[in-house]
Design a protein around this motif. Structure first.
Motif, mmCIF file in Angstrom:
data_model
loop_
_atom_site.group_PDB
_atom_site.id
_atom_site.type_symbol
_atom_site.label_atom_id
_atom_site.label_comp_id
_atom_site.label_asym_id
_atom_site.label_seq_id
_atom_site.Cartn_x
_atom_site.Cartn_y
_atom_site.Cartn_z
ATOM 1 N N ASP A 206 -80.257 76.748 -110.266
ATOM 2 C CA ASP A 206 -81.405 77.130 -109.748
ATOM 3 C C ASP A 206 -81.831 76.923 -108.304
ATOM 4 O OD1 ASP A 206 -82.697 78.145 -112.333
ATOM 5 O OD2 ASP A 206 -82.862 75.966 -112.578
ATOM 6 N N ARG A 207 -81.132 75.853 -107.627
ATOM 7 C CA ARG A 207 -81.092 75.431 -106.426
ATOM 8 C C ARG A 207 -79.733 75.027 -106.081
ATOM 9 N NH1 ARG A 207 -85.958 74.043 -103.242
ATOM 10 N NH2 ARG A 207 -86.947 74.973 -104.827
ATOM 11 N N ILE A 208 -79.158 75.220 -104.758
ATOM 12 C CA ILE A 208 -77.914 74.574 -104.357
ATOM 13 C C ILE A 208 -78.310 73.998 -103.149
ATOM 14 C CG2 ILE A 208 -75.539 75.187 -103.759
ATOM 15 C CD1 ILE A 208 -76.810 78.148 -105.491
ATOM 16 N N ILE A 209 -77.733 72.842 -103.061
ATOM 17 C CA ILE A 209 -77.950 72.005 -101.898
ATOM 18 C C ILE A 209 -76.653 71.231 -101.265
ATOM 19 C CG2 ILE A 209 -79.219 69.780 -100.874
ATOM 20 C CD1 ILE A 209 -81.275 69.870 -103.581
ATOM 21 N N HIS A 210 -76.166 71.855 -100.172
ATOM 22 C CA HIS A 210 -75.203 71.302 -99.529
ATOM 23 C C HIS A 210 -75.359 70.099 -98.776
ATOM 24 C CE1 HIS A 210 -74.615 75.803 -100.231
ATOM 25 N NE2 HIS A 210 -73.175 75.114 -100.455
ATOM 26 N N PHE A 211 -74.372 69.234 -98.883
ATOM 27 C CA PHE A 211 -74.355 67.873 -97.968
ATOM 28 C C PHE A 211 -73.411 67.969 -97.015
ATOM 29 C CE2 PHE A 211 -77.406 64.450 -98.889
ATOM 30 C CZ PHE A 211 -78.045 64.947 -99.816
ATOM 31 N N LYS A 212 -73.543 67.574 -95.936
ATOM 32 C CA LYS A 212 -72.541 67.290 -94.642
ATOM 33 C C LYS A 212 -72.816 66.231 -93.744
ATOM 34 C CE LYS A 212 -71.404 70.499 -91.573
ATOM 35 N NZ LYS A 212 -71.078 71.744 -91.248
ATOM 36 N N ASN A 213 -72.162 65.144 -93.572
ATOM 37 C CA ASN A 213 -72.313 64.216 -92.539
ATOM 38 C C ASN A 213 -73.851 63.525 -92.854
ATOM 39 O OD1 ASN A 213 -69.883 64.783 -91.289
ATOM 40 N ND2 ASN A 213 -70.910 66.133 -89.913
ATOM 41 N N GLY A 214 -74.159 63.220 -93.833
ATOM 42 C CA GLY A 214 -75.379 62.457 -94.321
ATOM 43 C C GLY A 214 -76.612 63.274 -94.249
ATOM 44 N N THR A 215 -76.497 64.749 -94.243
ATOM 45 C CA THR A 215 -77.665 65.538 -94.404
ATOM 46 C C THR A 215 -77.378 66.701 -95.262
ATOM 47 O OG1 THR A 215 -76.985 66.064 -92.171
ATOM 48 C CG2 THR A 215 -79.322 65.331 -92.213
ATOM 49 N N ALA A 216 -78.775 67.120 -96.014
ATOM 50 C CA ALA A 216 -78.825 68.300 -96.922
ATOM 51 C C ALA A 216 -79.005 69.349 -95.723
ATOM 52 C CB ALA A 216 -79.875 67.935 -97.674
ATOM 53 N N TYR A 217 -78.350 70.666 -95.901
ATOM 54 C CA TYR A 217 -78.651 71.644 -95.227
ATOM 55 C C TYR A 217 -78.176 72.815 -96.047
ATOM 56 C CZ TYR A 217 -73.465 72.641 -94.883
ATOM 57 O OH TYR A 217 -72.475 72.829 -95.312
ATOM 58 N N ASP A 218 -78.528 73.996 -95.508
ATOM 59 C CA ASP A 218 -78.152 75.341 -96.463
ATOM 60 C C ASP A 218 -78.832 75.141 -98.014
ATOM 61 O OD1 ASP A 218 -77.282 77.779 -96.693
ATOM 62 O OD2 ASP A 218 -75.305 77.078 -96.951
ATOM 63 N N ILE A 219 -80.069 75.055 -97.880
ATOM 64 C CA ILE A 219 -80.572 74.890 -99.444
ATOM 65 C C ILE A 219 -80.867 76.285 -99.841
ATOM 66 C CG2 ILE A 219 -82.265 74.038 -100.882
ATOM 67 C CD1 ILE A 219 -82.299 71.741 -98.885
ATOM 68 N N LYS A 220 -80.151 76.678 -100.738
ATOM 69 C CA LYS A 220 -80.469 78.026 -101.370
ATOM 70 C C LYS A 220 -81.053 78.113 -102.797
ATOM 71 C CE LYS A 220 -76.572 80.620 -99.054
ATOM 72 N NZ LYS A 220 -75.923 79.966 -98.669
ATOM 73 N N ILE A 221 -81.802 79.143 -103.042
ATOM 74 C CA ILE A 221 -82.419 79.198 -104.303
ATOM 75 C C ILE A 221 -81.861 80.332 -104.967
ATOM 76 C CG2 ILE A 221 -84.792 79.739 -105.497
ATOM 77 C CD1 ILE A 221 -85.410 77.577 -103.655
ATOM 78 N N ASN A 222 -81.385 80.277 -106.285
ATOM 79 C CA ASN A 222 -80.994 81.219 -106.767
ATOM 80 C C ASN A 222 -81.777 81.645 -108.087
ATOM 81 O OD1 ASN A 222 -79.212 82.788 -108.278
ATOM 82 N ND2 ASN A 222 -77.620 81.286 -108.900
ATOM 83 N N GLU A 223 -82.164 82.984 -107.714
ATOM 84 C CA GLU A 223 -83.309 83.541 -108.870
ATOM 85 C C GLU A 223 -82.661 83.997 -110.141
ATOM 86 O OE1 GLU A 223 -86.425 83.658 -108.146
ATOM 87 O OE2 GLU A 223 -86.707 83.414 -105.861
ATOM 88 N N ASN A 224 -81.507 84.143 -110.132
ATOM 89 C CA ASN A 224 -80.877 84.626 -111.366
ATOM 90 C C ASN A 224 -79.400 83.682 -111.638
ATOM 91 O OD1 ASN A 224 -82.075 86.915 -112.484
ATOM 92 N ND2 ASN A 224 -81.485 87.848 -110.449
ATOM 93 N N PRO A 225 -79.520 82.427 -112.245
ATOM 94 C CA PRO A 225 -78.725 81.685 -112.208
ATOM 95 C C PRO A 225 -77.895 82.053 -113.434
ATOM 96 C CG PRO A 225 -80.432 80.406 -112.673
ATOM 97 C CD PRO A 225 -81.111 81.719 -112.295
ATOM 98 N N THR A 226 -76.550 81.989 -113.264
ATOM 99 C CA THR A 226 -75.279 82.641 -114.339
ATOM 100 C C THR A 226 -75.225 81.453 -115.433
ATOM 101 O OG1 THR A 226 -74.086 83.275 -112.436
ATOM 102 C CG2 THR A 226 -73.028 83.344 -114.613
ATOM 103 N N PRO A 227 -75.458 81.843 -116.773
ATOM 104 C CA PRO A 227 -75.150 80.883 -117.844
ATOM 105 C C PRO A 227 -73.860 80.541 -117.822
ATOM 106 C CG PRO A 227 -76.115 82.889 -118.583
ATOM 107 C CD PRO A 227 -75.759 83.336 -117.321
ATOM 108 N N ILE A 228 -73.341 79.464 -118.167
ATOM 109 C CA ILE A 228 -72.268 78.546 -117.826
ATOM 110 C C ILE A 228 -71.160 79.259 -118.521
ATOM 111 C CG2 ILE A 228 -72.370 76.749 -119.555
ATOM 112 C CD1 ILE A 228 -71.003 76.106 -115.639
#
Ligand SMILES: Nc1ncnc2c1ncn2[C@@H]1O[C@H](COP(=O)(O)OP(=O)(O)OP(=O)(O)O)[C@@H](O)[C@H]1O
Ligand SMILES: [Mg+2]
Length: 233
Positions: A206-228
Motif C-alpha cells: 500500500d506504501r513504498i518507502i525508499h531508503f538511501k544514505n540514512g534517509t527515507a525519500y520517494d514515498i509512494k502510496i499505491n491505491e491498487n496493490p497487486t495480490p502477491i
C-alpha cells in the motif's frame, strides 16, 4: 496524525573517534492496517529504522510515534511492554530458541501477549504442520524462517515488522510467506512493514518507502496493490 510517524529521526553510532550516521533526519508515515514495503541499498539504514520502530534500539534525535504513543520517550520498562505486546518481529537472521521445538518456540512467544492466535493453526498456515515437533537444528534454513514468521504472527501484534523475511527461502516458499503476510495484513487489519532488496515486490504494498544514505525519500502510496499471486520475479 498518522498511525506511525518518524519525525527527523537521527541515529548515530559512535565508535571511538568515528561516528556513523545510520539515519540522518529520516521522515516517513504509515497508516493503520497498511502493508508498507521498505527498499534500498545495503547500508541505507533500513534495519536501523525497523529496530527503532520495534523498540529494540533508540533514536539519537527525533520523534517516533506509534498509535499515539511516543516510543522515543518510553522508559526501559515501558519499552519492554511495547515490544512484548505490540510488536511481532521477523529478523534478517532468524533467532529461534535452539532447545525448544518449532511449536514451543511459537507458544513461548504467545504466552506473553494479550490476544494471541493459535500456534498450531499458524504453523499449519506456514506449511509446517509435520515439523512442529522438530528442533531448529532439525529444520532447513527456510523452515526455520517460517517458524520465526509464525512466531511473530501468532502474537497477533499491532505491528508486524519483517526484515528480509524471504531472504533464506526458495521462490515458491518465499511467495507463500509473502502471501501469508499480505493475507494477515488484510484479514487481521495488522499493520505490516517488510524490508526487502527485491524491487519487484513493491507492487504488493500500500506504501513504498525508499531508503538511501540514512534517509527515507520517494514515498509512494499505491491505491491498487497487486495480490502477491500475480507478482513474478
Ligand atoms: N550497531 C552498529 N554500530 C555501528 N554501526 C552500525 C551499527 N548498526 C548499523 N550500523 C551502520 O549503520 C548503517 C546502516 O545499517 P543498516 O543495518 O540499517 O543498513 P540496511 O539498510 O539494513 O542494510 P542491509 O540491506 O545490508 O541489511 C551501516 O553503515 C552500518 O554499518
Ligand atoms: Mg538490514
Amino acid at each position: 496524525m498518522s498511525y506511525i510517524e518518524f519525525k527527523d529521526v537521527v541515529k548515530e553510532y559512535k565508535m571511538g573517534e568515528v561516528s556513523i550516521k545510520a539515519l540522518d533526519k529520516t521522515n516517513f508515515e504509515i497508516e493503520k492496517g497498511e502493508l508498507a514495503v521498505v527498499v534500498g541499498p545495503s547500508g541505507a539504514g533500513k534495519t536501523t529504522a525497523l529496530n527503532i520502530l520495534g523498540g529494540m534500539d533508540t533514536a539519537t534525535k527525533g520523534k517516533v510515534i506509534v498509535d499515539n504513543k511516543e516510543i522515543s520517550s518510553l522508559k526501559e520498562k515501558q519499552l519492554i511492554q511495547y515490544r512484548r505486546e505490540d510488536i511481532g518481529f521477523v529478523f534478517q537472521f532468524y533467532n529461534l530458541v535452539q532447545n525448544l521445538t518449532a511449536l514451543e518456540n511459537v507458544e513461548l512467544a504467545t504466552q506473553i501477549c494479550k490476544k494471541p492466535l493459535d500456534p498450531k493453526t499458524i504453523l499449519k498456515k506456514v506449511g509446517l504442520e509435520d515439523r512442529m515437533k522438530n528442533f531448529p537444528s532439525q529444520l532447513s534454513g527456510g523452515e526455520q524462517q517460517r517458524v520465526a514468521i509464525a512466531r511473530a504472527i501468532a502474537k497477533n501484534p499491532k505491528l508486524l515488522l519483517c526484515d528480509e523475511p524471504t531472504g533464506a527461502l526458495d521462490y515458491k516458499t518465499g511467495k507463500q510467506i509473502l502471501q501469508l503476510l499480505q493475507d494477515t495484513c488484510r484479514k487481521e487489519k495488522m499493520t505490516v512493514v517488510i524490508i526487502t532488496h527485491n524491487q519487484a515486490l513493491t507492487p504488493m504494498a500500500d506504501r513504498i518507502i525508499h531508503f538511501k544514505n540514512g534517509t527515507a525519500y520517494d514515498i509512494k502510496i499505491n491505491e491498487n496493490p497487486t495480490p502477491i499471486e500475480y507478482i513474478e520475479w
